[in-house]
Write a protein that holds these residues in place. Structure first.
Motif, PDB file in Angstrom:
ATOM      1  N   TYR A   1      28.973  31.511  56.870  1.00  0.00           N
ATOM      2  CA  TYR A   1      28.067  31.954  56.161  1.00  0.00           C
ATOM      3  C   TYR A   1      28.697  33.043  55.192  1.00  0.00           C
ATOM      4  O   TYR A   1      28.387  33.186  54.464  1.00  0.00           O
ATOM      5  CB  TYR A   1      26.589  32.056  56.406  1.00  0.00           C
ATOM      6  N   PRO A   2      28.930  34.002  55.938  1.00  0.00           N
ATOM      7  CA  PRO A   2      29.490  35.333  55.816  1.00  0.00           C
ATOM      8  C   PRO A   2      30.871  34.916  54.771  1.00  0.00           C
ATOM      9  O   PRO A   2      31.300  35.517  53.895  1.00  0.00           O
ATOM     10  CB  PRO A   2      29.110  36.440  56.843  1.00  0.00           C
ATOM     11  N   LEU A   3      32.064  33.385  55.655  1.00  0.00           N
ATOM     12  CA  LEU A   3      33.171  34.179  55.048  1.00  0.00           C
ATOM     13  C   LEU A   3      32.896  33.314  53.590  1.00  0.00           C
ATOM     14  O   LEU A   3      33.620  33.418  52.881  1.00  0.00           O
ATOM     15  CB  LEU A   3      33.801  32.710  56.296  1.00  0.00           C
ATOM     16  N   LEU A   4      31.888  32.625  53.486  1.00  0.00           N
ATOM     17  CA  LEU A   4      31.380  31.660  52.410  1.00  0.00           C
ATOM     18  C   LEU A   4      31.348  33.647  51.033  1.00  0.00           C
ATOM     19  O   LEU A   4      31.364  33.507  49.802  1.00  0.00           O
ATOM     20  CB  LEU A   4      29.713  30.927  52.126  1.00  0.00           C
ATOM     21  N   GLN A   5      30.702  33.669  51.507  1.00  0.00           N
ATOM     22  CA  GLN A   5      30.096  34.706  51.051  1.00  0.00           C
ATOM     23  C   GLN A   5      30.933  35.575  50.481  1.00  0.00           C
ATOM     24  O   GLN A   5      31.169  36.163  49.754  1.00  0.00           O
ATOM     25  CB  GLN A   5      28.920  35.961  51.860  1.00  0.00           C
ATOM     26  N   SER A   6      32.051  36.174  51.190  1.00  0.00           N
ATOM     27  CA  SER A   6      33.394  36.929  51.220  1.00  0.00           C
ATOM     28  C   SER A   6      34.758  35.625  49.972  1.00  0.00           C
ATOM     29  O   SER A   6      34.850  36.540  49.034  1.00  0.00           O
ATOM     30  CB  SER A   6      34.715  36.705  51.890  1.00  0.00           C
ATOM     31  N   ALA A   7      34.198  34.639  49.816  1.00  0.00           N
ATOM     32  CA  ALA A   7      34.474  34.272  48.596  1.00  0.00           C
ATOM     33  C   ALA A   7      33.927  33.889  46.994  1.00  0.00           C
ATOM     34  O   ALA A   7      34.641  34.559  46.537  1.00  0.00           O
ATOM     35  CB  ALA A   7      34.750  32.615  49.086  1.00  0.00           C
ATOM     36  N   ASP A   8      33.040  33.978  47.573  1.00  0.00           N
ATOM     37  CA  ASP A   8      32.365  34.348  46.359  1.00  0.00           C
ATOM     38  C   ASP A   8      32.623  35.837  45.767  1.00  0.00           C
ATOM     39  O   ASP A   8      32.170  35.905  44.774  1.00  0.00           O
ATOM     40  CB  ASP A   8      30.412  34.255  46.982  1.00  0.00           C
ATOM     41  N   ILE A   9      32.885  36.672  46.377  1.00  0.00           N
ATOM     42  CA  ILE A   9      33.293  38.108  46.244  1.00  0.00           C
ATOM     43  C   ILE A   9      34.653  37.959  45.483  1.00  0.00           C
ATOM     44  O   ILE A   9      34.759  38.229  43.811  1.00  0.00           O
ATOM     45  CB  ILE A   9      32.906  39.007  47.291  1.00  0.00           C
ATOM     46  N   LEU A  10      35.525  37.119  46.885  1.00  0.00           N
ATOM     47  CA  LEU A  10      36.999  37.904  46.316  1.00  0.00           C
ATOM     48  C   LEU A  10      37.860  37.090  45.116  1.00  0.00           C
ATOM     49  O   LEU A  10      38.390  36.757  43.826  1.00  0.00           O
ATOM     50  CB  LEU A  10      37.358  37.451  47.202  1.00  0.00           C
ATOM     51  N   ILE A  11      36.523  35.475  45.095  1.00  0.00           N
ATOM     52  CA  ILE A  11      36.578  34.817  43.612  1.00  0.00           C
ATOM     53  C   ILE A  11      36.538  35.656  42.618  1.00  0.00           C
ATOM     54  O   ILE A  11      37.775  35.132  41.590  1.00  0.00           O
ATOM     55  CB  ILE A  11      36.285  33.319  43.934  1.00  0.00           C
ATOM     56  N   TYR A  12      36.300  36.781  42.594  1.00  0.00           N
ATOM     57  CA  TYR A  12      35.701  36.975  41.018  1.00  0.00           C
ATOM     58  C   TYR A  12      37.035  38.977  41.322  1.00  0.00           C
ATOM     59  O   TYR A  12      36.608  39.332  40.282  1.00  0.00           O
ATOM     60  CB  TYR A  12      34.423  37.881  41.402  1.00  0.00           C
ATOM     61  N   LYS A  13      37.462  38.782  42.361  1.00  0.00           N
ATOM     62  CA  LYS A  13      37.909  39.532  42.314  1.00  0.00           C
ATOM     63  C   LYS A  13      37.303  41.153  42.565  1.00  0.00           C
ATOM     64  O   LYS A  13      37.547  42.199  41.511  1.00  0.00           O
ATOM     65  CB  LYS A  13      39.504  40.260  41.537  1.00  0.00           C
TER      66      LYS A  13
END
Ligand code: TRP
Ligand code: SF4
Length: 409
Positions: free
Chosen positions: A140-152
């Protein structure tokens, strides 16, 4: 001292936040989260999304309402005044790039990092009776990381409970940059990139870098970043180098985001606990006027104030907590005095809150009705937001694939 601040820290920075689709929202969401979004949308490039995959991580066995709840939630965002012209509204599952980045990040994320995120154990204990020992829930939190990082994203507005997730995101980004941002001839390439900025900017960059690396001047680094953002003649790869070179590390492919803590993240509910659907103490943003009236009129008050002429203690009353949100100093003083001297009755006291909540909800309810009658307009807003999001997400994934050395496509 040093260089005059010719460039202000970037305001075109991206802000990203998401909410799980819980259906119609309530005043807790409004005061805790949405009011913050409303402000941010005017100053930043905002991306707001429905975290429907995140809903699956805990509610995989009851998925029947996800689509409906997602649309209802977007309607509430629009109704409170999130403007599709100022922010990008989209649905996570319509931007599959999040999933690809999640997969790639999963390769470099130690299990222990995920296991020690506090929400992992907390939620498992809270949702007893549901098997949350799943792969998806751990991630779950890593998916959230991807959500954030994909938009820099530079900033992520979140409540207290999500700060650990942003912290994990920073660690994952750092690890990614450390693993894939190294090049054998990094310093030479960075120096060559400086040359492409033009004489004046190159000089400014060098001075700012010196101020940071030699004097630890953190303001200098913000200004230097803003300067880099503005450069038209510098390729993306060179920008990544120059961001990293500023800090004395390698390329920065995925920048580390900051958590933007929501100030007032705990709105009190009708019973004095935090307002939350699970406590059944909410007023929804589209609650009808009669129901608003009734819910507030029947709120519990200071239990010691049984009769009209018993004095009360506002500190023991959830209505008083609502006055902190809705009333100005004058009313608060009047109410406090009236309560402690039995000068006013509880219904008089509640009347202020009823009026304030009705006034607040009236325009929201009206706008929600308009959107409900034109669902296709809502759909279009989501589709357009999704197109904007995908454009950014695809660019980031290109950078990420290149950094990893995957075959170009
Ligand atoms: N986990 C967040 C919540 O439960 C929702 C969310 C998912 C989110 N991805 C995000 C929030 C990215 C901020 C940024 O509220
Ligand atoms: Fe609560 Fe107001 Fe009644 Fe005092 S007067 S007990 S603050 S509702």
């Amino acid at each position: 001292m040093g260089v005059p601040l010719a460039v202000q820290p970037a305001k075109n920075e991206r802000v990203l936040s998401g909410m799980r689709p819980t259906g119609a929202l309530h005043l807790g969401h409004y005061h805790g989260v949405l009011k913050n979004w409303l402000e941010l949308q005017h100053s930043y490039d905002c991306f707001f999304f429905v975290a429907d995959w995140h809903a699956l991580t805990t509610h995989y066995d009851e998925t029947g309402n996800i689509a409906h709840d997602s649309i209802e939630m977007v309607i509430d965002w629009l109704a409170v005044g999130i403007l599709p012209g100022s922010s990008h509204i989209f649905v996570q599952s319509h931007v599959p790039e999040h999933a690809e980045l999640h997969l790639l990040l999963s390769m470099i994320t130690p299990l222990s990092w995920l296991e020690r995120v506090p929400s992992y154990k907390d939620q498992q204990e809270k949702l007893q009776g549901k098997d949350l020992a799943t792969y998806g829930f751990l991630g779950y939190p890593l998916l959230q990381s991807a959500d954030i990082l994909i938009y820099k994203a530079g900033s992520v507005p979140v409540g207290e409970d999500q700060v650990a997730h942003v912290e994990l995101t920073r660690e994952v980004a750092r690890r990614f940059n450390f693993l894939y941002g190294n090049e054998p001839d990094f310093a030479e390439k960075a120096e060559a990139a400086i040359g492409k900025m033009g004489k004046k900017n190159a000089k400014l960059y060098r001075q700012l870098r010196k101020r940071y690396t030699e004097q630890g001047d953190v303001e200098a680094i913000d200004v230097a970043r803003a300067l880099l953002e503005e450069q038209q003649n510098v390729s993306l790869g060179d920008k990544e180098r120059l961001f990293g070179y500023l800090e004395g590390v390698g390329k920065i492919i995925l920048p580390e985001p900051k958590a933007l803590l929501t100030k007032q993240s705990k709105m009190v509910g009708l019973d004095g606990q935090k307002m939350s659907k699970s406590y059944n103490n909410t007023i929804s943003l589209r609650e009808d006027p009669d129901s608003v009236d009734k819910k507030i009129r029947t709120m519990p008050t200071d239990p010691a104030r049984v009769r009209r002429n018993d004095p009360g203690d506002p500190g023991k009353c959830p209505v008083w907590a609502l006055h902190q949100v809705y009333s100005d100093e004058e009313i608060k003083q009047k109410v406090h005095e009236g309560c402690t001297t039995a000068g006013i009755g509880c219904l008089d006291c509640k009347r202020y809150i009823i009026d304030a909540v009705q006034a607040e909800l009236e325009p929201i309810r009206r706008r929600a009705q308009e959107y409900l009658q034109d669902i296709s307009a809502v759909q279009t807003i989501i589709d357009e937001g999704c197109d904007d999001a995908r454009e950014v997400a695809r660019d980031t994934l290109d950078d990420v694939r290149r950094a990893l050395g995957l075959i170009e496509r």
